[in-house]
Every structure is written in C-alpha cells, then in structure tokens.
Design a protein around this motif. Structure first.
Motif, PDB file in Angstrom:
ATOM      1  N   SER A  66       0.800  -1.105   0.002  1.00 56.47           N
ATOM      2  CA  SER A  66      -0.077   0.162  -0.011  1.00 56.47           C
ATOM      3  C   SER A  66       0.930   1.319  -0.139  1.00 56.47           C
ATOM      4  CB  SER A  66      -0.829  -0.086   1.309  1.00 56.47           C
ATOM      5  OG  SER A  66      -1.626   1.001   1.375  1.00 56.47           O
ATOM      6  N   GLY A  67       0.537   2.285  -0.972  1.00 57.62           N
ATOM      7  CA  GLY A  67       0.949   3.509  -0.698  1.00 57.62           C
ATOM      8  C   GLY A  67       2.433   3.496  -1.390  1.00 57.62           C
ATOM      9  N   VAL A  68       2.792   2.415  -2.472  1.00 57.25           N
ATOM     10  CA  VAL A  68       3.959   2.542  -3.038  1.00 57.25           C
ATOM     11  C   VAL A  68       3.854   3.131  -4.489  1.00 57.25           C
ATOM     12  CG1 VAL A  68       3.730   0.214  -4.190  1.00 57.25           C
ATOM     13  CG2 VAL A  68       6.203   1.060  -3.458  1.00 57.25           C
ATOM     14  N   GLY A  69       2.569   3.444  -4.772  1.00 58.23           N
ATOM     15  CA  GLY A  69       2.521   4.247  -6.242  1.00 58.23           C
ATOM     16  C   GLY A  69       1.881   3.518  -7.260  1.00 58.23           C
ATOM     17  N   LYS A  70       1.243   2.275  -6.841  1.00 57.86           N
ATOM     18  CA  LYS A  70       0.350   1.621  -7.876  1.00 57.86           C
ATOM     19  C   LYS A  70      -0.394   2.175  -8.642  1.00 57.86           C
ATOM     20  CE  LYS A  70      -1.184  -1.507  -4.913  1.00 57.86           C
ATOM     21  NZ  LYS A  70      -0.388  -0.879  -3.679  1.00 57.86           N
ATOM     22  N   THR A  71      -1.446   2.955  -8.087  1.00 54.57           N
ATOM     23  CA  THR A  71      -2.400   3.572  -9.020  1.00 54.57           C
ATOM     24  C   THR A  71      -1.777   4.658  -9.885  1.00 54.57           C
ATOM     25  OG1 THR A  71      -4.037   3.222  -6.990  1.00 54.57           O
ATOM     26  CG2 THR A  71      -4.543   5.028  -8.554  1.00 54.57           C
ATOM     27  N   THR A  72      -1.038   5.301  -9.281  1.00 53.54           N
ATOM     28  CA  THR A  72      -0.258   6.399  -9.978  1.00 53.54           C
ATOM     29  C   THR A  72       0.518   5.766 -11.290  1.00 53.54           C
ATOM     30  OG1 THR A  72       0.184   7.495  -7.902  1.00 53.54           O
ATOM     31  CG2 THR A  72       1.506   8.344  -9.765  1.00 53.54           C
ATOM     32  N   ASP A  97      -8.088  -1.934  -5.813  1.00 47.33           N
ATOM     33  CA  ASP A  97      -9.094  -1.503  -4.685  1.00 47.33           C
ATOM     34  C   ASP A  97     -10.552  -1.589  -5.077  1.00 47.33           C
ATOM     35  OD1 ASP A  97      -6.593  -1.243  -3.331  1.00 47.33           O
ATOM     36  OD2 ASP A  97      -6.474   0.724  -3.137  1.00 47.33           O
ATOM     37  N   ARG A 136       4.717   9.241   1.868  1.00 44.31           N
ATOM     38  CA  ARG A 136       3.936   9.331   0.840  1.00 44.31           C
ATOM     39  C   ARG A 136       2.479   9.030   1.353  1.00 44.31           C
ATOM     40  NH1 ARG A 136       6.925   7.375  -4.649  1.00 44.31           N
ATOM     41  NH2 ARG A 136       8.614   9.021  -4.765  1.00 44.31           N
ATOM     42  N   ARG A 181      -0.804  11.534   1.916  1.00 38.82           N
ATOM     43  CA  ARG A 181      -1.870  11.157   1.106  1.00 38.82           C
ATOM     44  C   ARG A 181      -3.320  11.561   1.833  1.00 38.82           C
ATOM     45  NH1 ARG A 181      -2.581   5.359  -1.493  1.00 38.82           N
ATOM     46  NH2 ARG A 181      -2.587   4.675   0.633  1.00 38.82           N
ATOM     47  N   HIS A 226      -7.574   8.658   1.422  1.00 33.42           N
ATOM     48  CA  HIS A 226      -7.488   7.275   1.130  1.00 33.42           C
ATOM     49  C   HIS A 226      -7.661   6.518   2.425  1.00 33.42           C
ATOM     50  CE1 HIS A 226      -6.245   3.260  -0.251  1.00 33.42           C
ATOM     51  NE2 HIS A 226      -6.148   3.826  -1.427  1.00 33.42           N
ATOM     52  N   GLY A 251      11.886   9.006  -7.287  1.00 26.20           N
ATOM     53  CA  GLY A 251      11.899   9.830  -8.181  1.00 26.20           C
ATOM     54  C   GLY A 251      10.556  10.560  -8.480  1.00 26.20           C
ATOM     55  N   ALA A 255       6.808  10.807 -10.827  1.00 24.24           N
ATOM     56  CA  ALA A 255       5.804  10.087 -11.344  1.00 24.24           C
ATOM     57  C   ALA A 255       6.248   9.759 -12.650  1.00 24.24           C
ATOM     58  CB  ALA A 255       4.488  10.476 -11.074  1.00 24.24           C
TER      59      ALA A 255
END
Ligand code: ATP
Ligand code: GCO
Length: 190
Positions: free
Chosen positions: A16-22, A39, A119, A123, A126, A156, A158
């Motif tokens: 969770s929060g690692v940036g999957k959606t982005t 999700d 991160r 956020r 969420h 770095g 996105a």
C-alpha cells in the motif's frame, strides 16, 4: 498472414502507498490500454477492516483476487490489453491471478519503507492508514526469478517512474515501434 497481437495484462503490484495507482494510470494512458483499480474490487467489509487499521487475512483476500482475475479474463476475451493494480503481496496470490492467464506479467513497485510511509502520510483522500504499512511489508513476498515480471524502483518523480516501468516491461507506446521491433515481438510468447 496478419494476426492480431495477443492481449497483455500488466499487474502493478506492491505494498500500500508504493504508487500502484499512479503508475498504473500512467501506463494505461501512455499505452492506450484499459485500466482497473484493484481496490475497487474489495468488498465493503474488507475496506472497513483496512480503514479500521486491521490487516486483511488470506481468507479476506481470496474473493477479491478472484474478482480481479475475472475482470482480466473478460479483457483478454475481448482482445484488450490492460493494466490493473493489485497488491499481490504473496506468491500464492500471484499464482491465483495468473492461473490460466499466460497474458499476465507483474510490475512490482519497490521503495525504501521510509519513502512509502512519507507518501502515505501525505495522502489525504484514502482509507488505508499508514499504520498498516508494517504488516504490508511483513506479508510481502517479492517476485521470484521464475515468476513473469519486473521490479521497478519508485524513487523520483511519477513521470520518471512510469518511463522506467515501460522500459523494464519492454513496452512502447503505440506508433513508436519500428517494423523490426514488431517482427521480433510477434514471435515472442513472453
Ligand atoms: N513518484 C512519486 N512521487 C511523489 N509522490 C508520489 C509518487 N508516486 C505516488 N505518489 C503519491 O504517493 C501516494 C501513494 O501513491 P498511490 O496512491 O499511487 O499508491 P498505491 O500503491 O496505489 O496505494 P494503495 O495501494 O494504498 O491504494 C499518493 O498520494 C501519490 O500521489
Ligand atoms: O492486500 C491487501 O492488503 C490490500 O489489497 C491492500 O494492499 C489495499 O487494497 C491497498 O493497498 C489499498 O490501500
């Protein structure tokens, strides 16, 4: 003979929060592929559990993983390539998601836990509390060499991370392939 290329499914995975959606949204935009947010397949009970700060169990996750698999199968049947987020923390979860679907490849996003925690803390919109990060990290079984997929650092900006993921997956935006690339990939069953 002019054969349509086979659909491909990229599962953007990680804690969770690692940036999957982005990353998944970015990949789907650049590639013009369908996108689904993993999700969104969780039951209300699962979401309530996570929002209350309780980690999900295997039993909580099986129906969720099966729903994501069914969505993938529909995309494959329609001949559409797609990107979907799914934490897919354990190897058995990934095996369930892959079973009968050779089109699936994983993109495991990785980062220093400190960066992910920062991160998550920043956020606002969420349900997943940053307090669940340690259990996510404890459950995580990284991709093994015999699993189809790549590991990508989310260090770095996105845009940089999305470009890194495309390169690692050996995917090019439509229109940027040379005829030579096309020939190579047609014969490639990866
Ligand atoms: N490369 C990046 N640089 C800076 N911030 C980022 C980057 N990637 C993602 N973020 C931010 O970090 C937070 C977590 O990202 P995101 O929601 O994409 O993660 P996730 O893995 O989908 O999370 P979850 O599994 O909990 O839904 C978001 O606020 C997002 O805007
Ligand atoms: O397997 C899990 O524990 C869950 O899928 C979580 O990873 C969340 O769904 C997601 O990350 C939302 O924040």
């Amino acid at each position: 003979m002019n054969r349509a290329p086979r659909a491909q499914i990229v599962v953007v995975m990680g804690v969770s929060g690692v940036g999957k959606t982005t990353v998944a949204k970015g990949l789907s935009t650049v590639l013009g592929w369908t996108y689904a947010e993993g999700d969104a397949f969780h039951s209300e009970a699962n979401v309530a559990k996570m929002a209350a700060g309780t980690p999900l169990t295997d039993e909580d996750r099986w129906p969720w993983l099966r729903s994501i698999g069914e969505w993938m199968s529909a995309e494959i049947a329609a001949g559409r390539s797609a990107v979907v987020t799914c934490s897919a923390l354990r190897r058995v979860y990934r095996e369930l998601v892959r079973a009968g679907r050779p089109e699936v490849v994983f993109c495991h996003l990785v980062a220093d836990p400190g960066l992910i925690g920062d991160r998550m803390e920043r956020r606002a919109d969420h349900y997943m509390p940053a307090s669940l990060l340690p259990s996510q990290l404890a459950t995580l079984e990284p991709l093994e060499p015999d699993e189809p997929g790549v590991e990508v650092s989310v260090d770095g900006e996105a845009a940089q991370v999305i470009a890194r993921a495309l390169a690692a997956l050996d995917l090019q935006p439509p229109g940027t392939r040379t005829p030579r690339d096309t020939r190579t990939r047609e014969g490639n069953t990866r």
